[in-house]
Motif scaffolding. Structure first.
Motif, short mmCIF file in Angstrom:
data_model
loop_
_atom_site.label_atom_id
_atom_site.label_comp_id
_atom_site.label_asym_id
_atom_site.label_seq_id
_atom_site.Cartn_x
_atom_site.Cartn_y
_atom_site.Cartn_z
N VAL A 150 26.42 26.21 55.71
CA VAL A 150 27.08 25.47 56.80
C VAL A 150 26.32 24.17 57.10
N LEU A 151 25.00 24.25 57.15
CA LEU A 151 24.19 23.06 57.42
C LEU A 151 24.33 22.04 56.29
N THR A 152 24.42 22.53 55.06
CA THR A 152 24.62 21.63 53.92
C THR A 152 25.93 20.87 54.05
N THR A 153 26.96 21.56 54.53
CA THR A 153 28.25 20.91 54.75
C THR A 153 28.14 19.82 55.81
N LEU A 154 27.38 20.07 56.86
CA LEU A 154 27.15 19.05 57.89
C LEU A 154 26.44 17.83 57.30
N ILE A 155 25.44 18.08 56.47
CA ILE A 155 24.70 16.98 55.85
C ILE A 155 25.62 16.16 54.96
N LEU A 156 26.47 16.85 54.22
CA LEU A 156 27.44 16.16 53.37
C LEU A 156 28.34 15.26 54.22
N GLY A 157 28.76 15.75 55.37
CA GLY A 157 29.59 14.95 56.27
C GLY A 157 28.88 13.70 56.74
N ILE A 158 27.58 13.82 57.02
CA ILE A 158 26.80 12.65 57.46
C ILE A 158 26.69 11.62 56.35
N VAL A 159 26.41 12.09 55.13
CA VAL A 159 26.30 11.16 53.99
C VAL A 159 27.64 10.48 53.74
N MET A 160 28.73 11.22 53.87
CA MET A 160 30.06 10.63 53.68
C MET A 160 30.37 9.61 54.78
N ALA A 161 29.93 9.90 55.99
CA ALA A 161 30.17 8.95 57.09
C ALA A 161 29.39 7.66 56.86
N ARG A 162 28.17 7.79 56.37
CA ARG A 162 27.34 6.60 56.19
C ARG A 162 27.78 5.74 55.01
N VAL A 163 28.46 6.30 54.03
CA VAL A 163 28.95 5.47 52.93
C VAL A 163 30.01 4.50 53.45
N VAL A 164 30.68 4.88 54.53
CA VAL A 164 31.71 4.02 55.13
C VAL A 164 31.09 3.05 56.13
N THR A 165 30.20 3.53 56.98
CA THR A 165 29.67 2.70 58.06
C THR A 165 28.45 1.89 57.66
N LEU A 166 27.71 2.35 56.66
CA LEU A 166 26.48 1.66 56.26
C LEU A 166 26.61 1.01 54.89
N GLY A 167 27.33 1.64 53.99
CA GLY A 167 27.44 1.16 52.62
C GLY A 167 27.84 -0.30 52.47
N PRO A 168 28.84 -0.79 53.23
CA PRO A 168 29.25 -2.20 53.06
C PRO A 168 28.17 -3.20 53.43
N TYR A 169 27.16 -2.79 54.19
CA TYR A 169 26.12 -3.71 54.63
C TYR A 169 24.90 -3.72 53.71
N ILE A 170 24.86 -2.84 52.72
CA ILE A 170 23.74 -2.81 51.78
C ILE A 170 24.15 -3.61 50.54
#
Length: 463
Positions: A187-207
């Protein structure tokens, strides 16, 4: 009178039938629960510390080839896990070591014992490294806490987590009791995956993207295979999980492995792709090293991942202890020795993790030295020697392919790991985290502001 005498027998018989039905239903639920527990244990064993290095494997191989290789490794993992149990059934053995011993004699038994001990032991070291690295950054985000405080340093955290969590959990003697823990870890791994997926959208364009970000394939793909092999291997504990099943059969095991591998490869590809797409050529061996320390969402992810590896740690300890029990105690470990050996293994792993701080190198070397033989070479060799199926049988054809591929991955991977070691920026903030006039985690800042300021602030990076 005869009628009256027979009257009470009807409800009594009905009561007995109901009772048998309830018992049967309870047993069925128990068996189903055991299978679910086995699935979670296998997934938890696969999605361990190796997952954090999968985005880096995309950088090594190139994203398109990396995804194909990840599918390939998952298929080979699925096939070889079933192959091992088939080999056990053919030889009448119930452990990986006894299977190899019966197939290749004492020399093979010793070689496997070394590999089967080293892989989970190195995994335990990597888990400690991850716990120290991730939780130290978590505690640094607590208001009023001095970042230089000794009690939030990685060394103290490793010692504390070992004494408080991993040692008590590792003292269990029945791996089936870890089923609920494995479920929580998943379950925790799924949460971590969600965070990484969120950051590819919100952070990825700025790198800023590196020039080779979208290359189809790279020469270091062999090293990527080492990281992937490390991530997917769970062969060292497959007989333990198989033995925990109610009425274990090859067919039942195959279903469990298919479900577990499918879930694992789905999580792994999403995690690897999203992590790599966020940072491309800047991706580190430990993905969390890429994120800025002031990113509170990722800080929560770091905490979750630290918990995940702590919960996975006991499964690896089970295997190292079983190897010692089989080699030196004939498989039966008295309670006193069970405690002494567990404490000794965990203490040595803890001490070594205090001396090593580059996770990527640990994953890579362990993958090519230990994981490749355990996944590709040994299961195939055992099955080819034991099976009396014709040479054209699909299992034999696949085994004949896996043997040379595994040998190539092992030899080439070791050579490349030595001649072309990866860079390690452990504990350092990435260049895009330095500017004080904006936050990369603040999505209200415009894309134009960030992309125009980054080259000015860090122009030397691109020279």
């Amino acid at each position: 009178m005869g009628y009256q005498a027979q009257g009470p027998d009807v409800p009594r018989q009905s009561h007995l039938d109901d009772r048998e039905a309830l018992i049967s239903e309870h047993e069925h639920k128990g068996k189903t629960c055991r299978q679910c527990t086995a699935v979670f244990n296998v997934v938890n064993s696969i999605i361990g510390s190796g997952m954090i290095g999968l985005p880096y494997s995309m950088k090594q191989a190139g994203l398109p080839l990396g995804i194909l290789l990840l599918f390939g490794v998952s298929y080979v993992t699925d096939f070889s896990l079933v192959l091992l149990i088939k080999g056990g059934a053919l030889s009448g053995t119930d452990t990986y070591q006894s299977l190899v011993n019966k197939t290749f004699g004492f020399p093979g038994y010793l070689l496997l014992s070394v590999l089967q001990f080293l892989y989970p032991f190195i995994a335990m070291i990597s888990y400690n490294i991850i716990t120290g690295d991730t939780w130290s950054k978590v505690f640094q985000r607590i208001p009023g806490v001095d970042p230089e405080n000794l009690f939030i340093g990685r060394h103290f955290i490793i010692v504390l987590s070992t004494a408080a969590f991993t040692l008590p959990l590792s003292l269990y003697r029945d791996i089936a009791k870890l089923g609920k823990i494995s479920f929580l870890s998943t379950v925790l791994t799924t949460l971590i995956l969600g965070i990484v997926m969120a950051r590819v959208v919100t952070l990825g364009p700025y790198i800023p993207k590196t020039e080779d970000a979208w290359v189809l394939a790279k020469p270091s793909a062999i090293q990527a295979l080492g990281v992937m092999s490390f991530a997917f291997i769970c062969h060292h504990n497959c007989f333990l999980v198989y033995g925990s099943l109610e009425d274990p059969t090859v067919a039942k095991w195959s279903r469990i492995i298919h479900v577990s591998t499918l879930a694992s490869v789905f999580i792994s590809i999403l995690f690897a792709a999203c992590g790599y797409l966020t940072f491309t050529g800047f991706t580190q061996g430990d993905l969390f090293e890429n994120y800025c320390r002031n990113d509170d969402l990722v800080t929560f992810g770091r905490f979750c991942y630290g918990v995940t590896v702590i919960l996975t740690y006991p499964i690896e300890c089970f295997v190292t202890r079983e190897v010692i029990a089989n080699v030196f105690f004939g498989g039966n470990l008295p309670l006193v020795f069970h405690i002494i050996i567990t404490v000794a293994i965990i203490t040595v792993a803890m001490l070594m993790s205090l001396l090593i701080d580059c996770l990527g190198r640990v994953l890579e070397l362990s993958g090519v030295l230990c994981a490749a033989p355990l996944i590709f070479i040994i299961p195939s060799a055992c099955y080819l020697k034991l099976s009396e199926e014709p040479r054209t049988h699909s299992d034999k054809i696949m085994s004949c392919v896996m043997l040379p591929v595994g040998a190539m991955v092992m030899v080439a991977g070791v050579v490349m790991a030595i001649t072309n070691p990866q860079d390690c920026t452990h504990g350092q903030e990435m260049f895009y985290c330095f500017p004080d006039n904006f936050s990369l985690t603040n999505i209200s800042v415009s894309h134009f502001q960030l992309t125009t300021q980054l080259p000015v602030l860090n122009i030397s990076i691109f020279q």
